[in-house]
Design an enzyme around this catalytic site. Structure first.
Site, PDB file in Angstrom:
ATOM      1  CG  ASP A   1      18.681 -52.547   4.838  1.00  0.00           C
ATOM      2  OD1 ASP A   1      19.811 -52.507   5.235  1.00  0.00           O
ATOM      3  OD2 ASP A   1      18.216 -52.724   3.852  1.00  0.00           O
TER       4      ASP A   1
ATOM      5  NE  ARG B   1      16.995 -57.194   5.688  1.00  0.00           N
ATOM      6  CZ  ARG B   1      17.711 -56.867   4.637  1.00  0.00           C
ATOM      7  NH1 ARG B   1      17.810 -55.623   4.395  1.00  0.00           N
ATOM      8  NH2 ARG B   1      18.459 -57.713   4.147  1.00  0.00           N
TER       9      ARG B   1
ATOM     10  NE  ARG C   1      20.990 -56.065   8.333  1.00  0.00           N
ATOM     11  CZ  ARG C   1      21.122 -55.296   7.064  1.00  0.00           C
ATOM     12  NH1 ARG C   1      20.936 -54.062   6.747  1.00  0.00           N
ATOM     13  NH2 ARG C   1      21.414 -56.257   5.842  1.00  0.00           N
TER      14      ARG C   1
ATOM     15  CG  ASP D   1      20.948 -49.705   2.081  1.00  0.00           C
ATOM     16  OD1 ASP D   1      22.194 -50.179   2.367  1.00  0.00           O
ATOM     17  OD2 ASP D   1      19.808 -50.434   1.842  1.00  0.00           O
TER      18      ASP D   1
END
Length: 716
Positions: free
Chosen positions: A281, A278, A269, A283
């Site tokens: 990802d 992407r 990424r 989080d």
């Protein structure tokens, strides 16, 4: 007077439970009751000497709890047993005494009262040459554990573990639970997600990973289902895969964020369009119940200035169905520490506001490519162990479950062709145990609509002859090799499942070219009631499925298919199936080393350990096994949301129905051979589709495929 009630088959990994009541002559209770779990089996690494820590050993617990009269009706021994197993097997204690104390701590959390006392005996049956076992006994009360251990405890300095109550029930100093979201829409999306999870538990493999050491490892203890979702914010890009996981770790939130960014960078990424495509990802969604914002105070309170900072809970959770739905799979009752709403309520709120015509999230299941091709580079270079994705199945929700405003793709029930390469299967024994016949059946089945071919080398027919693992391998591997060498591209590339309960057979079959494991005993082997051998099967099959990253079909059964048909201790056969299979699935998916939730399909086991009436009850009500509805006591159904396989083809309950005289007409009943039950099977298949089955297992692919196609159209 004392009254003992013993339930020898009440728990899947224990010899049983005992309830002892003390009563006076008039029947009134005059002292606390005692509840006992007997011989709860665990497989774990324990021992002071290095040689003892090379392999897992069997450890058994006897747990004896005194409870007050107010608690006797709320103590859940099944959940207690499951929690003790999971906490013990995920611990790193090296002494039997510490494990016994841990088990006592878990028990006291379940029976929370200052006057309660727990006695735990921990045993290592194979520890000594000239003795049956090495054993320790501890007696503990709540005062022996001064640190709060209850789920959701708010004691200062003690992390709340409400993210995942069934797994994280005991608080160890410095341990935390965090929820992580994952997404991918470039390249082999499924391989990207799996590689990211692989690296999450092995951050030492990442470049510049000095900030985390082996003493602060990250352990995945739960995963959601996997969803294909439409892109949000920037819509002109490929569809995403989205999921979430819950981890247990000792690393700080900022170090955890650094690990996630390191994974993203390592997997390719690069800074680009915000919310754009992407490879992966990641989080941080939640970190215990903490509220964290590293931005300058002047920037807080908005959704700007997030780059390079950590904000927990993630500030956009409330607007993202693709985040809330995976969280709902794992922790529906977890309360957002800022918004003060449970996840289930937040998801409900967002579904009420779906714009008209917006696409529904679709549950998906990937099948890996085997055997590995020396020509193809690994899909993720840093993790060559991750296989390429062969194809994936979509499981659109029933139209009745799609929120107002959302639209979904048409439903399609997948078809599994049954290929028994055995001389003694109940229906087609010796039909396909010659390689040429097996390949002809495969080619014919694929050309007439089969989505997957189930290859089995050991008959589950009651009374079938024993087959050694070597013989089973010798039966199935040539067939799998033969399918992968067929001249037709469509037949050569068909999905293959291996119908086996043996880890070594499953591993050999997958490496040879199968894509899925179909286990009629759901990882616990053929013994019923379960034994120490069952525990060994469980650990080995779980490890095999996790390492090979393959889907698994987990069926409900109780040993020999023709035995153990009594469900009188349950309110119905359906509830018994849901509870017994649910406990196994929970143990397979949750905790360290768990199989990804999105790789699990369930099978209620029609024809296995059920009477004719029981089979009919399951067939006509199988949708309830994976329902989202809570139980009366408020607990969530452990099988909620799992796709189902139904296998009723040619089975003996159909023979019984056809043999009965029609008292209202002229039909006198007749005896039928398995191959004469095609029309009867058609009725059962139509019922399975009506109940929402994701896949049906059949022998006659063309004819029953027609049934499926029409039934899909009627009930889709």
């Amino acid at each position: 007077m004392t009254v003992d009630v013993v339930k020898p088959k009440a728990l899947p990994y224990a010899d049983g439970i005992r309830i002892r009541s003390f009563r006076s002559r008039d029947g009134s209770r005059f002292s606390p009751d005692r509840f006992s779990i007997q011989q709860l089996s665990c497989n774990l690494v324990v021992g002071l000497n290095p040689c003892e820590r090379e392999d897992k050993q069997l450890v058994c617990f006897d747990v004896d709890i005194s409870v007050t009269s107010e608690q006797r009706n709320v103590l859940d021994l099944r959940r207690l047993a499951r929690d003790i197993r999971q906490e013990a097997e995920s611990s790193e204690f090296i002494s039997l005494e510490s494990l016994a104390s841990l088990a006592a701590q878990v028990a006291l959390r379940h029976a929370d009262h200052p006057d309660n006392i727990v006695t735990v005996r921990a045993m290592k049956p194979k520890a000594l040459v000239f003795a049956d076992a090495a054993e320790v006994e501890v007696v503990r009360a709540s005062r022996d554990y001064p640190v709060a251990t209850k789920v959701g405890a708010s004691t200062p300095g003690v992390p709340s573990l409400a993210l995942d109550p069934p797994v994280g029930t005991v608080s160890f100093p410095g341990q935390h639970l965090a929820a992580i979201a994952l997404g991918s829409n470039l390249g082999d999306r499924f391989a990207n997600i799996e590689a990211a999870l692989y690296l999450l538990e092995r951050p030492e493999h990442l470049p510049a990973s000095q900030e985390i050491g082996m003493s602060s490892r990250i352990t995945i203890v739960n995963t959601s289902f996997l969803y294909e979702t439409a892109p949000m914010y920037v819509t002109d890009q490929p569809r995403f895969l989205n999921c979430a996981c819950i981890i247990r770790t000792a690393v700080s939130p900022l170090v955890l964020l650094g690990v996630l960014k390191n994974i993203e960078h390592t997997m390719g990424r690069v800074p680009a369009l915000r919310y754009g495509p992407r490879a992966v990802d990641l989080d941080v969604l939640f970190y215990d119940n903490e509220v964290i914002d590293t931005r300058p105070e002047s920037s807080r309170g908005s959704l700007e200035g997030l780059e390079g900072h950590l904000v927990v809970p993630h500030p956009r959770i409330a607007e993202r169905e693709f985040v809330l739905r995976p969280l709902y799979d794992m922790a529906p009752d977890f309360v957002h520490p800022v918004l003060r709403k449970p996840i289930r309520e937040m998801l409900s709120d967002i579904l009420k506001t779906c714009p008209a015509g917006s696409p529904a999230m679709i549950k998906v299941m990937p099948f890996p490519t085997y055997p590995h091709s020396p020509i193809l580079a690994p899909p993720v270079a840093i993790v060559p162990e991750i296989p390429h994705t062969h194809r994936y199945w979509k499981f659109p929700p029933s139209r009745s479950l799609i929120p107002t405003g959302q639209v979904s793709t048409s439903r399609r029930t997948h078809i599994m062709a049954t290929l028994n390469v055995t001389p003694d299967s109940f229906s087609d024994g010796s039909d396909h145990n010659v390689l040429s016949a097996a390949l002809d059946y495969t080619t014919s089945s694929v050309s007439t609509g089969a989505d997957i071919v189930d290859v089995g080398g050991y008959s589950t027919r009651p009374g079938a002859a024993y087959v050694s693992p070597d013989e089973e391998i010798a039966r199935v591997i040539p067939v799998i090799n033969g399918i992968r060498a067929l001249g037709s591209d469509k037949a050569r590339n068909v999905l293959i499942s291996v119908d086996t309960f043996r880890p070594d057979v499953a591993r050999a079959a997958i490496i040879a070219g199968a894509n899925c494991i179909n286990d009629v005993y759901a990882f616990t082997g053929p013994d019923y009631p379960h034994t120490t051998a069952s525990a060994a099967y469980f650990e080995d099959m779980k490890k095999t499925a996790r390492e090979l990253v393959v889907p698994v079909i987990l069926m409900h059964s109780r040993g020999d298919a023709g035995a153990n048909k009594d469900y009188s201790r349950y309110s119905s056969v359906l509830s018994g199936v849901a509870q017994e299979l649910g406990e196994k699935v929970e143990a397979i998916v949750r905790g360290p080393g768990g199989v990804r939730r999105w790789l699990v399909m369930i099978d209620p086991g029609i024809g296995f350990s059920k009477s004719v009436d029981g089979n009919l009850e399951v067939l006509r009500g199988s949708a309830s096994i994976s329902t989202e509805v809570r139980a009366v006591d408020g607990t969530w159904n452990p099988l909620r949301g799992y796709p189902q396989l139904i296998g009723a083809s040619r089975k003996s309950f159909l023979r019984f129905i056809l043999s009965q005289r029609d008292h209202g007409g002229s039909y006198e009943g007749r005896e039928t051979a398995p191959k004469e039950r095609g029309w009867a099977t058609a009725a059962a298949v139509a019922a399975a589709v009506q109940q929402g089955a994701s896949i049906v297992r059949v022998h006659d692919v063309l004819e029953l495929g027609d049934v499926v196609r029409v039934a899909d159209t009627i009930w889709g």
